[in-house]
Design a protein around this motif. Structure first.
Motif, PDB file in Angstrom:
ATOM      1  N   ILE A 178      42.311  48.454  61.806  1.00 30.58           N
ATOM      2  CA  ILE A 178      42.706  48.546  60.401  1.00 30.58           C
ATOM      3  C   ILE A 178      42.526  49.957  59.849  1.00 30.58           C
ATOM      4  CG2 ILE A 178      40.450  47.660  59.589  1.00 30.58           C
ATOM      5  CD1 ILE A 178      43.554  46.661  57.793  1.00 30.58           C
ATOM      6  N   ARG A 179      41.405  50.613  60.198  1.00 31.22           N
ATOM      7  CA  ARG A 179      41.220  51.954  59.653  1.00 31.22           C
ATOM      8  C   ARG A 179      40.994  52.989  60.745  1.00 31.22           C
ATOM      9  NH1 ARG A 179      37.065  52.503  54.793  1.00 31.22           N
ATOM     10  NH2 ARG A 179      35.698  53.135  56.486  1.00 31.22           N
ATOM     11  N   GLY A 180      40.925  52.500  61.959  1.00 27.01           N
ATOM     12  CA  GLY A 180      40.654  53.418  63.054  1.00 27.01           C
ATOM     13  C   GLY A 180      39.166  53.596  63.250  1.00 27.01           C
ATOM     14  N   VAL A 181      38.790  53.949  64.463  1.00 34.41           N
ATOM     15  CA  VAL A 181      37.384  54.151  64.776  1.00 34.41           C
ATOM     16  C   VAL A 181      37.261  55.509  65.416  1.00 34.41           C
ATOM     17  CG1 VAL A 181      35.404  53.255  66.036  1.00 34.41           C
ATOM     18  CG2 VAL A 181      37.217  51.712  65.310  1.00 34.41           C
ATOM     19  N   SER A 182      36.224  56.240  65.041  1.00 37.29           N
ATOM     20  CA  SER A 182      35.967  57.444  65.792  1.00 37.29           C
ATOM     21  C   SER A 182      34.467  57.605  65.882  1.00 37.29           C
ATOM     22  CB  SER A 182      36.675  58.620  65.128  1.00 37.29           C
ATOM     23  OG  SER A 182      35.793  59.526  64.636  1.00 37.29           O
ATOM     24  N   LEU A 183      33.962  57.369  67.076  1.00 36.39           N
ATOM     25  CA  LEU A 183      32.522  57.469  67.267  1.00 36.39           C
ATOM     26  C   LEU A 183      32.247  57.944  68.683  1.00 36.39           C
ATOM     27  CD1 LEU A 183      32.075  54.681  69.065  1.00 36.39           C
ATOM     28  CD2 LEU A 183      32.050  53.652  66.818  1.00 36.39           C
ATOM     29  N   GLU A 184      30.987  58.217  68.948  1.00 41.25           N
ATOM     30  CA  GLU A 184      30.624  58.648  70.280  1.00 41.25           C
ATOM     31  C   GLU A 184      29.697  57.627  70.878  1.00 41.25           C
ATOM     32  OE1 GLU A 184      30.463  63.225  70.890  1.00 41.25           O
ATOM     33  OE2 GLU A 184      28.519  62.367  71.404  1.00 41.25           O
ATOM     34  N   TYR A 185      30.081  57.068  72.009  1.00 41.14           N
ATOM     35  CA  TYR A 185      29.258  56.051  72.634  1.00 41.14           C
ATOM     36  C   TYR A 185      28.765  56.582  73.975  1.00 41.14           C
ATOM     37  CZ  TYR A 185      27.658  51.509  74.138  1.00 41.14           C
ATOM     38  OH  TYR A 185      26.872  50.486  74.563  1.00 41.14           O
ATOM     39  N   ILE A 186      27.459  56.743  74.102  1.00 46.69           N
ATOM     40  CA  ILE A 186      26.817  57.335  75.273  1.00 46.69           C
ATOM     41  C   ILE A 186      27.597  58.573  75.739  1.00 46.69           C
ATOM     42  CG2 ILE A 186      25.416  56.590  77.247  1.00 46.69           C
ATOM     43  CD1 ILE A 186      26.662  53.844  77.038  1.00 46.69           C
ATOM     44  N   GLY A 187      27.842  59.477  74.819  1.00 51.83           N
ATOM     45  CA  GLY A 187      28.490  60.727  75.177  1.00 51.83           C
ATOM     46  C   GLY A 187      29.988  60.647  75.320  1.00 51.83           C
ATOM     47  N   VAL A 188      30.558  59.429  75.356  1.00 57.53           N
ATOM     48  CA  VAL A 188      32.007  59.304  75.495  1.00 57.53           C
ATOM     49  C   VAL A 188      32.620  59.139  74.105  1.00 57.53           C
ATOM     50  CG1 VAL A 188      33.868  58.046  76.613  1.00 57.53           C
ATOM     51  CG2 VAL A 188      31.583  58.104  77.654  1.00 57.53           C
ATOM     52  N   PRO A 189      33.447  60.072  73.679  1.00 57.87           N
ATOM     53  CA  PRO A 189      34.044  59.916  72.357  1.00 57.87           C
ATOM     54  C   PRO A 189      35.132  58.846  72.366  1.00 57.87           C
ATOM     55  CG  PRO A 189      34.825  61.928  73.392  1.00 57.87           C
ATOM     56  CD  PRO A 189      33.868  61.294  74.362  1.00 57.87           C
ATOM     57  N   VAL A 190      35.063  57.963  71.393  1.00 55.60           N
ATOM     58  CA  VAL A 190      36.078  56.924  71.256  1.00 55.60           C
ATOM     59  C   VAL A 190      36.886  57.229  70.006  1.00 55.60           C
ATOM     60  CG1 VAL A 190      36.500  54.456  70.969  1.00 55.60           C
ATOM     61  CG2 VAL A 190      34.521  55.235  72.284  1.00 55.60           C
ATOM     62  N   ASN A 191      38.168  57.361  70.143  1.00 59.45           N
ATOM     63  CA  ASN A 191      38.996  57.650  68.990  1.00 59.45           C
ATOM     64  C   ASN A 191      40.174  56.693  68.915  1.00 59.45           C
ATOM     65  OD1 ASN A 191      38.227  59.790  67.174  1.00 59.45           O
ATOM     66  ND2 ASN A 191      38.119  61.055  69.033  1.00 59.45           N
TER      67      ASN A 191
END
Lengths: 178, 501
Positions: A106-119
Motif C-alpha cells: 500500500i505504501r511501500g517498504v524500505s528497511l534494512e533486514y540483517i544488512g540486506v536492504p529491502v525496498n
C-alpha cells in the motif's frame, strides 16, 4: 504450531499422560508469555517510595499471568479434556500472506533486514487491494478462477469508489513509480 | 422530571436535524448490511466502519456509529434466523427458535417480531439511559482513583463470570489483555515498555487492530476450516412479513421481561448483552407453560432474547457516557471514535457538551425506529446478500478490514499487527480461550493502571486504601463474591448448562 506433534510425542514417551492437552499446552504458552514479559520489563524501574515505577504494573501482571498459566497447565494434567484440534495451514497461510502483502504494497517498504536492504515501492490502493483479494481467495478450497477475477475487480472498484471518492480518505491510488 | 423532558427535547432537536437523521439512517443501513454477512460480529463491523465516520462533525459521527452498532446487532439476528449462523455471540440463542421458525416458512414473522421487540426494548432503554444519566454522573464525581480502579476490577470480574468455559482461563485472558495494553511508552516516565526496540510499538498497540485481529481475521480463518456447503439458507420466498395477532399476544410478555432483564444486565460492565440474551431465553423457557416446545420454533424464543440484547446494547452506553468506562468492546471503539474527535468520555461530557450527550441518546431511539422501517421491506435484499458464497465473501471482508485498519492511522504496521492478532486469536480458539475478556482488559488496561498508580500515590503506598474507602470496599466485596460464586461447583454446572443451550 507444533502443538499437535508435541502432544503425540509426550503421550508416548512419558509415563504420565497429558489428560487435557488443550489446557496443558495453553497453560504452558501463557507461562512462556509471562516469563518473556518479566524478562522484557527487567530493565524498567520498579517502585520508588510511594510511587509505582514504569515496570511495577507490567511485572505484577506478568507474574500473575505465569501463575495462572501454571494453574491451567496443572489442571490439564489432572483433568480430562478434549484433544487439540488440528491446525489448518493453507487457510491461515493465504489469509496472513494476503494481509501482509497489502501492508507492504500500500505504501511501500524500505528497511534494512540483517544488512540486506529491502525496498518495495508504494503500489497504491488499486494494486494492493486486488492482490490481497486474489491471494486470500486462494486460501479457499473452492476457488474458481474466472469468478474470482471478476469478484476481485469488482471489489477493487467498489473500495476505490467508497474510500477515495465517497469518503475522500487520502489514499495513493496508483503505483508511485508510474 | 421536567429536566428530563427538557433534556430529551434538546436531544431530539439535535437528532432530528436533517443531517443527523441522514447519518443515523446511513449508519443503521450500513451496519445492517455488514452485520448481515455471516461471521462478522458487531465489534468487527464497528471497527471496519469506523473510518467512514472520520470526516463527519463529532455529533454526526457518534450518531452514525451508534446507528452502525444497532444495525450490526439487528443484522446479526437476521443472519441467525435465515442461515442459522449467528453473526455474533448475542444472537446465538436467536438461532435456536428463529431458524426453526424460518424452516417452517415463518421467517417473516420471526424477523418482524425481532425488529418490533428490539424497538420496544430500545424505547424503554433510551428512557432509562436518559433518566439514569444525571444521577450517575453525580455519583461519578464522588469517585476517586481508588473507586475507579475497584469499579474496573468489578467490570473485569463480570467479564470472567459471564465468559463461557473455565474461570481460570478467563482470568488468564484478562491478565494477558492487561499485559498487552501496557506495551508502549509509560504514561508517567515515557520509558518504552516491552517494545523490544521496535519503534512502531512505542505508541502501543491500537485497540482496533487487536479487535479486528481477534474477532475479524481469526473468525475468517476458523470459518475457512469448516465446509461452507453446510450453510443452510432458507431458500423459500419469505411471505407473511407481518406477525399474526396470536404472535403479538404470545410475544408481549417475553418482550417486556426481556427488556427488563436486558436493561439491568446491560448496565453492568463486562459484556452484558450476550448474557442478557441467554438469560432472557432461559428465563422464558423456565416460566413457559410449554417449555418442551422451545427449540422447535416458538415466537417467545425469538422475542425474549432479541429484546434483551437490544436493551442491553443500549444501556451499555450508561457506564461509558457517565463514568467514561467502556463496558464492552464496542463501547471501547466508541471511546476511540470520541478521542479522534477530541471528546474525552466521562461525566464532563454531559455538562460541557449537552447537545452531544442528549443528541446521541435521542438518536438511539430514532435509530431503533429506523431499523424497524428499513429492515422489514429490505429483508429480501438481505436474503440475496446471504446467497453470496462464502468463498467470495471472505476475501472481500479481508480487503475491507485491511483498508479500514490502514486508514485509521495510515500505518501499514497496524495492518501487520492485526494479522498477528488474527493468528493469536486462532490459537486461542483452538485452546478454548475466550477472546472477549482479553479485549475488554486490553481496553481497560491503561485506565486501570493510571488509577491504580494514582490511588497508591495518594494513599502514600498503602494498598489497604481499596478496602478502607467505603465505595471502593463495596465494589471489591461484590467482585470477590461474584468470583467465589462463579467458582462454586454447583453454580458452575448451572452456568455450563446455560451456555450449552
Amino acid at each position: 504450531m507444533a502443538e499437535g506433534n508435541k502432544a503425540a510425542r509426550d503421550g508416548g514417551g512419558l509415563r504420565f499422560k497429558v489428560r487435557g492437552p488443550r489446557d496443558f499446552y495453553g497453560g504452558l504458552a501463557l507461562i512462556a508469555v509471562g516469563i518473556i514479559a518479566i524478562w522484557a520489563t527487567g530493565d524498567l524501574g520498579g517502585s520508588r517510595g510511594f510511587a509505582f515505577g514504569p515496570g511495577t504494573a507490567p511485572r505484577m501482571f506478568a507474574i500473575l499471568l505465569a501463575f495462572m498459566g501454571a494453574l491451567i497447565a496443572i489442571g490439564g494434567l489432572l483433568a480430562d479434556g478434549p484433544p487439540i484440534e488440528k491446525f489448518a495451514i493453507k487457510g491461515p497461510a493465504y489469509v496472513v500472506a494476503a494481509i501482509l502483502l497489502f501492508a507492504c504494497l500500500i505504501r511501500g517498504v524500505s528497511l534494512e533486514y540483517i544488512g540486506v536492504p529491502v525496498n518495495i515501492p508504494g503500489f497504491g490502493l488499486v494494486v494492493s487491494t486486488f492482490v490481497a483479494f486474489m491471494v486470500s481467495i486462494m486460501g479457499s478450497s473452492e476457488m474458481r478462477w474466472t469468478e474470482s477475477l471478476l469478484a476481485g475487480i469488482g471489489m477493487t472498484v467498489f473500495c476505490v469508489l467508497l474510500f477515495v471518492y465517497l469518503l475522500a480518505l487520502p489514499f495513493q491510488l496508483w503505483p508511485s513509480f508510474l | 422530571m421536567t429536566d428530563l423532558f427538557a433534556n430529551l427535547w434538546l436531544g431530539f432537536s439535535v437528532a432530528a436535524h436533517p443531517y443527523n437523521i441522514g447519518f443515523c439512517l446511513l449508519g443503521a443501513l450500513v451496519g445492517t448490511l455488514v452485520g448481515v454477512l455471516p461471521g462478522i460480529g458487531t465489534v468487527a463491523t464497528v471497527a471496519m466502519l469506523l473510518p467512514i465516520t472520520f470526516g463527519l462533525p463529532p455529533v454526526g459521527a457518534l450518531i452514525m456509529l451508534a446507528g452502525i452498532y444497532y444495525g450490526a446487532q439487528y443484522g446479526g439476528s437476521t443472519t441467525s434466523v435465515l442461515v442459522n449462523i449467528p453473526g455474533e455471540a448475542t444472537s446465538v440463542v436467536t438461532c435456536l427458535d428463529g431458524h426453526q421458525m424460518a424452516r417452517k416458512g415463518r421467517a417473516g414473522a420471526a424477523l418482524s417480531i425481532a425488529a418490533i421487540g428490539s424497538f420496544l426494548a430500545g424505547c424503554v432503554a433510551t428512557v432509562l439511559v436518559a433518566a439514569l444519566g444525571v444521577p450517575l454522573t453525580s455519583i461519578a464525581l464522588l469517585f476517586g482513583p481508588a473507586e475507579y480502579f475497584s469499579l474496573m476490577v468489578l467490570g473485569l470480574i463480570f467479564a470472567v463470570v459471564l465468559a463461557k468455559g473455565s474461570v481460570p482461563k478467563a482470568i488468564a485472558m484478562i491478565l494477558l489483555g492487561l499485559l498487552l495494553s501496557m506495551i508502549g511508552s509509560d504514561l508517567e516516565t515515557g520509558a518504552g515498555r516491552m517494545t523490544f526496540d521496535i519503534p512502531e510499538l512505542s505508541d502501543g498497540i491500537g485497540f482496533a487492530n487487536v479487535a479486528m485481529g481477534v474477532f475479524g481475521f481469526a473468525e475468517i480463518i476458523r470459518n475457512l476450516e469448516m465446509s461452507q456447503e453446510s450453510r443452510d439458507i432458507v431458500q423459500s420466498k419469505i411471505t407473511g412479513l407481518m406477525p399474526t395477532r396470536q404472535d403479538l399476544i404470545d410475544s408481549a410478555g417475553p418482550i417486556a421481561r426481556g427488556t427488563i432483564l436486558g436493561s439491568l444486565l446491560g448496565i453492568l460492565p463486562g459484556g452484558g448483552a450476550v448474557v442478557a440474551s441467554f438469560a432472557a431465553y432461559t428465563f422464558e423457557k423456565r416460566i413457559s407453560k410449554h417449555p418442551e416446545l422451545f427449540g422447535t420454533g416458538v415466537i417467545e424464543g425469538v422475542a425474549a432474547p432479541e429484546s434483551a440484547n437490544n436493551a442491553a446494547a443500549q444501556t451499555s452506553f450508561i457506564p461509558l457516557l457517565t463514568l467514561g468506562i467502556p463496558p464492552n468492546a464496542v463501547m471501547a471503539l466508541m471511546v476511540g471514535a470520541m478521542t479522534i474527535h477530541g471528546i474525552v468520555p466521562g461525566p464532563q461530557v454531559m455538562t460541557k457538551q449537552p447537545e452531544l450527550f442528549w443528541g446521541m441518546i435521542a438518536s438511539m431511539w430514532l435509530g431503533n425506529l429506523m431499523l424497524v422501517i428499513i429492515n422489514l421491506p429490505l429483508v429480501g435484499l438481505w436474503v440475496t446478500l446471504l446467497r453470496v458464497p462464502y468463498r467470495l465473501l471472505f476475501p472481500s471482508i479481508i480487503v475491507f478490514c485491511c483498508i479500514g485498519i490502514y486508514s485509521i492511522n495510515n500505518s501499514p504496521t497496524d495492518v501487520i499487527i492485526a494479522a498477528t492478532f488474527g493468528l493469536v486469536g486462532y490459537w486461542l480458539a483452538k485452546h478454548d480461550f475466550e477472546p472477549a475478556p482479553l479485549v475488554l482488559a486490553f481496553v481497560l488496561g491503561p485506565l486501570m493502571e493510571e488509577n491504580l498508580r494514582r490511588a497508591m500515590l495518594i494513599a502514600r503506598g498503602d494498598a489497604t486504601v481499596f478496602v478502607t474507602r467505603p465505595i471502593s470496599a463495596g465494589l471489591m466485596l461484590i467482585s470477590l463474591t461474584l468470583l467465589v460464586i462463579a467458582m462454586l461447583p454447583m453454580i458452575r454446572k448451572r452456568r455450563d448448562e446455560v451456555f450449552v443451550e
